[in-house]
Motif scaffolding. Structure first.
Motif, PDB file in Angstrom:
ATOM      1  N   ALA A 153       0.845  -1.196   0.000  1.00  0.00           N
ATOM      2  CA  ALA A 153       0.000   0.000   0.000  1.00  0.00           C
ATOM      3  C   ALA A 153       0.875   1.239   0.000  1.00  0.00           C
ATOM      4  O   ALA A 153       2.051   1.187   0.387  1.00  0.00           O
ATOM      5  N   VAL A 154       0.293   2.351  -0.427  1.00  0.00           N
ATOM      6  CA  VAL A 154       1.023   3.617  -0.399  1.00  0.00           C
ATOM      7  C   VAL A 154       0.225   4.651   0.383  1.00  0.00           C
ATOM      8  O   VAL A 154      -1.006   4.611   0.433  1.00  0.00           O
ATOM      9  N   TYR A 155       0.965   5.547   0.999  1.00  0.00           N
ATOM     10  CA  TYR A 155       0.389   6.733   1.623  1.00  0.00           C
ATOM     11  C   TYR A 155       0.806   7.917   0.766  1.00  0.00           C
ATOM     12  O   TYR A 155       1.985   8.080   0.437  1.00  0.00           O
ATOM     13  N   ILE A 156      -0.182   8.764   0.399  1.00  0.00           N
ATOM     14  CA  ILE A 156       0.068   9.881  -0.511  1.00  0.00           C
ATOM     15  C   ILE A 156      -0.152  11.216   0.204  1.00  0.00           C
ATOM     16  O   ILE A 156      -1.290  11.621   0.446  1.00  0.00           O
ATOM     17  N   PRO A 157       0.943  11.914   0.561  1.00  0.00           N
ATOM     18  CA  PRO A 157       0.845  13.267   1.147  1.00  0.00           C
ATOM     19  C   PRO A 157       1.244  14.348   0.155  1.00  0.00           C
ATOM     20  O   PRO A 157       1.710  15.416   0.552  1.00  0.00           O
ATOM     21  N   LEU A 158       1.085  14.055  -1.129  1.00  0.00           N
ATOM     22  CA  LEU A 158       1.445  15.022  -2.165  1.00  0.00           C
ATOM     23  C   LEU A 158       0.516  16.233  -2.127  1.00  0.00           C
ATOM     24  O   LEU A 158      -0.555  16.186  -1.513  1.00  0.00           O
ATOM     25  N   PRO A 159       0.869  17.328  -2.821  1.00  0.00           N
ATOM     26  CA  PRO A 159      -0.039  18.475  -2.920  1.00  0.00           C
ATOM     27  C   PRO A 159      -1.400  18.059  -3.470  1.00  0.00           C
ATOM     28  O   PRO A 159      -1.511  17.100  -4.242  1.00  0.00           O
ATOM     29  N   ASN A 160      -2.425  18.817  -3.091  1.00  0.00           N
ATOM     30  CA  ASN A 160      -3.809  18.437  -3.387  1.00  0.00           C
ATOM     31  C   ASN A 160      -4.062  18.100  -4.851  1.00  0.00           C
ATOM     32  O   ASN A 160      -4.793  17.153  -5.165  1.00  0.00           O
ATOM     33  N   GLY A 182      -1.722  -2.068  -8.599  1.00  0.00           N
ATOM     34  CA  GLY A 182      -2.212  -3.038  -7.627  1.00  0.00           C
ATOM     35  C   GLY A 182      -1.975  -2.656  -6.179  1.00  0.00           C
ATOM     36  O   GLY A 182      -2.016  -3.527  -5.299  1.00  0.00           O
ATOM     37  N   LYS A 183      -1.749  -1.369  -5.913  1.00  0.00           N
ATOM     38  CA  LYS A 183      -1.507  -0.920  -4.540  1.00  0.00           C
ATOM     39  C   LYS A 183      -2.793  -0.403  -3.905  1.00  0.00           C
ATOM     40  O   LYS A 183      -3.629   0.208  -4.565  1.00  0.00           O
ATOM     41  N   HIS A 184      -2.928  -0.650  -2.607  1.00  0.00           N
ATOM     42  CA  HIS A 184      -3.959   0.023  -1.818  1.00  0.00           C
ATOM     43  C   HIS A 184      -3.469   1.438  -1.530  1.00  0.00           C
ATOM     44  O   HIS A 184      -2.259   1.695  -1.492  1.00  0.00           O
ATOM     45  N   VAL A 185      -4.411   2.363  -1.301  1.00  0.00           N
ATOM     46  CA  VAL A 185      -4.019   3.771  -1.171  1.00  0.00           C
ATOM     47  C   VAL A 185      -4.692   4.430   0.032  1.00  0.00           C
ATOM     48  O   VAL A 185      -5.915   4.413   0.158  1.00  0.00           O
ATOM     49  N   LEU A 186      -3.868   5.011   0.886  1.00  0.00           N
ATOM     50  CA  LEU A 186      -4.321   5.938   1.922  1.00  0.00           C
ATOM     51  C   LEU A 186      -3.841   7.311   1.478  1.00  0.00           C
ATOM     52  O   LEU A 186      -2.635   7.556   1.396  1.00  0.00           O
ATOM     53  N   CYS A 187      -4.786   8.205   1.154  1.00  0.00           N
ATOM     54  CA  CYS A 187      -4.430   9.508   0.582  1.00  0.00           C
ATOM     55  C   CYS A 187      -4.837  10.636   1.507  1.00  0.00           C
ATOM     56  O   CYS A 187      -5.923  10.606   2.101  1.00  0.00           O
ATOM     57  N   GLU A 188      -3.979  11.633   1.601  1.00  0.00           N
ATOM     58  CA  GLU A 188      -4.316  12.805   2.404  1.00  0.00           C
ATOM     59  C   GLU A 188      -5.563  13.494   1.852  1.00  0.00           C
ATOM     60  O   GLU A 188      -5.861  13.438   0.661  1.00  0.00           O
ATOM     61  N   GLY A 243      -7.729  10.353   4.056  1.00  0.00           N
ATOM     62  CA  GLY A 243      -7.148  10.392   5.392  1.00  0.00           C
ATOM     63  C   GLY A 243      -7.721  11.438   6.329  1.00  0.00           C
ATOM     64  O   GLY A 243      -7.033  12.416   6.643  1.00  0.00           O
ATOM     65  N   PHE A 244      -8.947  11.222   6.785  1.00  0.00           N
ATOM     66  CA  PHE A 244      -9.502  12.069   7.850  1.00  0.00           C
ATOM     67  C   PHE A 244      -9.216  11.390   9.190  1.00  0.00           C
ATOM     68  O   PHE A 244     -10.055  10.689   9.750  1.00  0.00           O
ATOM     69  N   MET A 245      -8.030  11.641   9.714  1.00  0.00           N
ATOM     70  CA  MET A 245      -7.523  10.914  10.875  1.00  0.00           C
ATOM     71  C   MET A 245      -8.294  11.207  12.145  1.00  0.00           C
ATOM     72  O   MET A 245      -8.332  10.394  13.073  1.00  0.00           O
ATOM     73  N   TYR A 246      -8.928  12.399  12.230  1.00  0.00           N
ATOM     74  CA  TYR A 246      -9.598  12.796  13.467  1.00  0.00           C
ATOM     75  C   TYR A 246     -10.677  11.791  13.870  1.00  0.00           C
ATOM     76  O   TYR A 246     -10.929  11.579  15.067  1.00  0.00           O
TER      77      TYR A 246
END
Length: 333
Positions: A69-76, A90-96, A124-127
Motif C-alpha cells: 500500500a502507499v500513503y500519498i501526502p502530495l499536494p492536493n 495493484g496498490k492500496h491507497v491511503l491519501c491525504e 485520510g480524515f484521521m480525526y
C-alpha cells in the motif's frame, strides 16, 4: 503478526513529522520505502527515519512488488493522479485529504475501482479515529445531549508565505481545501447525513487569490452546521455540538497531540440543573489508529472505515460551498 508494507509517495512535512512515525508504531503497519523526485532527498529522509528503501521517483516505488500500500501526502492537485497510478499497479491507497479538487475528480477514482476492484482506497480524515470523536458520536447517537440541533466549528492558523503551497490557488490551496474540509466531514459524521444545501462567504487574498477566510453554513433539513476556517488568523480550533438538553465541546478537535491526554466537555441539563463534566482520554496517536484501521481492512478484506463514496459526498458539499461563494445563494449539496 502480519503487517501491511507501506511506501510513501513524497517527503512532505506531514509524512516526515506525523504520519511515518505514527505508522512505525502501528500493530498492522510498517513503512518499508519512501520516494522523492530527488533520490538524494529520499535517501536522507529514509536514513533519518529508519526506512529500508529509498527511490528517486514515485514510479519506481510503485513498481516495487514488495509494497502492499502507499500513503500519498502530495499536494492536493496530485492526489487523484497518483492514486490512479497506484491503483493501476495493484496498490492500496491511503491519501491525504482532500481526495480530489472536485467531486468529479473523486468520481474518476470510483470509476477506476471497476478495473481495480481489489484496491482499497481511503481518504485520510484521521480525526475520526481518535477516541474523543468516537465518544462524541456515541454521546450524540445515544441522545445524551437530547436532539441534535447544531454544530459550530472553527479552525485557523496564520501562513502568509507566498511560496507555501497552501497559498497557491492553482494547486488547490486556500482555507477551505486545506482545513475547511474537516468541518464539512465532521458535520456529516455527527449528523450521519448529507446536507441538502450549502451557503458560504469567502474572503480572498488579493495577492494569492486563495480563500484566506471561508465561512459556511450547511442545512441538514432544518438542523444547521456552521464553520469558519482561515489561513490568516490566530491559531485556534474548537468544535461545539449542541442539542436540546446538552452540549459537547471538543477542545482540540483536529490536531490532537499524540503524547498528551485530550479532554472534551459534556454539558447536560437545562436552566438551574446544568452540569458540566470533563471527559478525558489517554494519549494516543490518531495517525497510528488511522493506519491500523486501514491496514486491518486490507488484512481482513473488510469494508473500509470510510469509503470513496464518502469522499465523493464530502467533495460534493465542498463543490456547493465554492459555488455559493460565487453566487451568494444557497446551493444544493
Amino acid at each position: 503478526m502480519k503487517k501491511i508494507r507501506f511506501g510513501i509517495l513524497s517527503t512532505a512535512k506531514i509524512a516526515r513529522t506525523k504520519v511515518i512515525p505514527a505508522m512505525q508504531k502501528g500493530k498492522h503497519t510498517e513503512v518499508t520505502a519512501i520516494a522523492s523526485r530527488s533520490l538524494e532527498n529520499a535517501q536522507k529522509v529514509a536514513e533519518e527515519l529508519g526506512i529500508a528503501k529509498a527511490y528517486g521517483s514515485y514510479e519506481k516505488l510503485l513498481a516495487d512488488k514488495q509494497i502492499d500500500a502507499v500513503y500519498i501526502p502530495l499536494p492536493n492537485h496530485f492526489h487523484v493522479e497518483w492514486t490512479l497510478k497506484a491503483m493501476d499497479k495493484g496498490k492500496h491507497v491511503l491519501c491525504e485529504k482532500p481526495m480530489g479538487l472536485t467531486s468529479g475528480e473523486v468520481n474518476r477514482l470510483i470509476n477506476a475501482t471497476v478495473t481495480a476492484p481489489d484496491a482499497k482506497v481511503m481518504e485520510g480524515f484521521m480525526y475520526q479515529f481518535h477516541p474523543q470523536w468516537i465518544e462524541a458520536k456515541r454521546l450524540v447517537d445515544e441522545g445524551l445531549i437530547g436532539d441534535l440541533v447544531t454544530i459550530q466549528s472553527f479552525f485557523s492558523y496564520f501562513n502568509a508565505d507566498p511560496n507555501n503551497i497552501r497559498n497557491k490557488a492553482d494547486l488547490g490551496g486556500g482555507a477551505l481545501m486545506d482545513i475547511g474540509c474537516y468541518p464539512v466531514s465532521l458535520s456529516r459524521f455527527i449528523f450521519n447525513a448529507q446536507p441538502r444545501r450549502a451557503m458560504s462567504f469567502m474572503n480572498q487574498d488579493p495577492e494569492f487569490g486563495t480563500d484566506r477566510v471561508f465561512s459556511g453554513m450547511l442545512d441538514f433539513n432544518g438542523r444547521i452546521s456552521t464553520f469558519t476556517c482561515s489561513t490568516q488568523m490566530a491559531d485556534y480550533q474548537r468544535v461545539n455540538i449542541l442539542g436540546t438538553t446538552g452540549r459537547i465541546e471538543i477542545l482540540i478537535p483536529f490536531n490532537a497531540p499524540p503524547d498528551e491526554p485530550c479532554t472534551i466537555m459534556l454539558q447536560q441539563g437545562t436552566q438551574k440543573e446544568i452540569t458540566v463534566q470533563p471527559l478525558s482520554f489517554d494519549p494516543c496517536d490518531q495517525y497510528t489508529l488511522q493506519g491500523d484501521a486501514f491496514a486491518k481492512a486490507i488484512l481482513d478484506d473488510t469494508r473500509l472505515p470510510t469509503t470513496l463514496m464518502d469522499a465523493f459526498d464530502n467533495m460534493h458539499v465542498i463543490d456547493a460551498l465554492i459555488k455559493s461563494a460565487q453566487t451568494g445563494q444557497w446551493e444544493r449539496s
